[in-house]
Design an enzyme around this catalytic site. Sequence first.
Site, mmCIF file in Angstrom:
data_model
loop_
_atom_site.group_PDB
_atom_site.id
_atom_site.type_symbol
_atom_site.label_atom_id
_atom_site.label_comp_id
_atom_site.label_asym_id
_atom_site.label_seq_id
_atom_site.Cartn_x
_atom_site.Cartn_y
_atom_site.Cartn_z
ATOM 1 N N HIS A 151 -8.324 -7.024 2.879
ATOM 2 C CA HIS A 151 -6.895 -7.298 3.060
ATOM 3 C C HIS A 151 -6.722 -8.771 3.384
ATOM 4 O O HIS A 151 -7.535 -9.340 4.102
ATOM 5 C CB HIS A 151 -6.348 -6.427 4.205
ATOM 6 C CG HIS A 151 -4.849 -6.393 4.262
ATOM 7 N ND1 HIS A 151 -4.096 -7.481 4.644
ATOM 8 C CD2 HIS A 151 -3.971 -5.410 3.962
ATOM 9 C CE1 HIS A 151 -2.815 -7.161 4.582
ATOM 10 N NE2 HIS A 151 -2.715 -5.904 4.165
ATOM 11 N N THR A 205 0.834 -1.213 0.000
ATOM 12 C CA THR A 205 0.000 0.000 0.000
ATOM 13 C C THR A 205 0.867 1.262 0.000
ATOM 14 O O THR A 205 0.571 2.230 -0.709
ATOM 15 C CB THR A 205 -0.913 0.081 1.242
ATOM 16 O OG1 THR A 205 -1.576 -1.153 1.425
ATOM 17 C CG2 THR A 205 -1.938 1.189 1.109
ATOM 18 N N HIS A 229 -2.754 -2.662 -5.161
ATOM 19 C CA HIS A 229 -1.821 -3.726 -5.601
ATOM 20 C C HIS A 229 -2.600 -5.022 -5.675
ATOM 21 O O HIS A 229 -3.762 -5.062 -5.282
ATOM 22 C CB HIS A 229 -0.636 -3.861 -4.632
ATOM 23 C CG HIS A 229 -1.063 -3.971 -3.190
ATOM 24 N ND1 HIS A 229 -1.626 -5.121 -2.667
ATOM 25 C CD2 HIS A 229 -1.088 -3.066 -2.178
ATOM 26 C CE1 HIS A 229 -1.925 -4.924 -1.401
ATOM 27 N NE2 HIS A 229 -1.637 -3.673 -1.068
#
Length: 433
Positions: free
Chosen positions: A197, A82, A257
């Site tokens: 996440h 990040t 990402h």
Amino acid sequence: GNELPEITEYVDEEVKSDEKSPLYGIAEDKNVIFISLESIQSFVINNEVNGQEITPFLNSLIGDESTYYFENFYHQTQQGKTSDSEFLVENSLYPLSRGAVFFTHGGNEYNGMPEILGEEDYYSAVFHANNKSFWNRDQMYDSLNLDHFYGEEAYEVNQDNSVGWGLKDKPFFEQSIKYLQSMEQPFYSKFITLTNHFPFELSEEDSSIDKYDSSSNTLNNFFPTVRYMDEAVEQFFTQLKESGLYEDSVIILMGDHYGISENHHKAMSEYLDKEEITPYDHVQLQRVPMFIHIPGHENGKVMSEVTGQIDVKPTLLNLLGVPAENDIQFGNDMFIEDRKGYIGLRNGDFISDEYISTRGVCYDRESGEPIETEENTEENTEENTSAENQVANPCDPIQQKVEKEMELSDNIIYGDLFRFVDFSESEDEQNTD
Ligand code: GP9
Ligand code: MN
């Protein structure tokens, strides 16, 4: 600082363009609401799992007249994840090939977005319900001249409203709105989501779609958390409209990402219904969604150009009508034609308009077929390698530029070279104030 002339000369000749963006100044004086979407990849867009749409809200933005969607936009992050994506966006410089530049060079001088926009009287803030020292954000944000960081302590976080890494995205946006409303305008704000996440934990209650069923729990869990993030963003759009901020803002949504690493290629090949994930496919999986949403604008469309995180800063500055002519950037405005024509990934791979280069193989970008060169043709005998029989590798000249560019960007960081640069506008302008 004696490497600076070479760097500015390179950037002037190889990167910069005189072409004016057709959207130059279209969002002048508007607030910027930048939403960093955790671990999302473009393969979920307009796609389904178990017959259920994964990202209905994001999909609805595609085809909306006020939205530009970039379908060939690549993340360029490495180990800093990040934080690398933040670094790219704020600076249009490359993150480092090892470690996280936020940690290793968090005290450098930069000429980031908060600083440039600060000179245009923008107030800058980042919203992220995590500890301020994670990724060394507290130091790096100071170096970027950020006005305020709303970290974990700005939020009410408890067991009920948390999962996995912390505060869930829906309460995160809900609790952020009051801060945004009280903020001086125009503002440059960034919201960093967290629920999607690894390892993609979510309660049944918060899951609107079912998990996937494959050999990878990571991939299986990924879809419901992506959907949760999609719903959180939709809610946030509604709250922005209710608060009256929506019309005066430009909203950028960008994936930071990849979320699914190559360790899950077997499950990915099942999901994508492919025999295997080839090195070419792997590069294509590094595409992350990128949306530019300009309320009131009516020319939005799907953009197929090859673009990446390095391009965000020049693009956004042009939308806001801020020239920043003396800035040193390695990306291009995504709306102009005269771009570099390639995106370098931090491992040295690249995607150009025509080719994709990975692991030393040059592929045709459209077909995914390897290009025959003297290095990979079977008749690579001594006789055949004589000059007239050699097939030049069309990836080579681009590869050289990618490497050169990254070397120059690294030199800026290692040498803290921006200490020696005066980024302010022309002398005439300086003298007038
Ligand atoms: C942590 C969050 C996630 O604050 O930004 O970091 P990541 O692991 O994705 O780099
Ligand atoms: Mn991340």
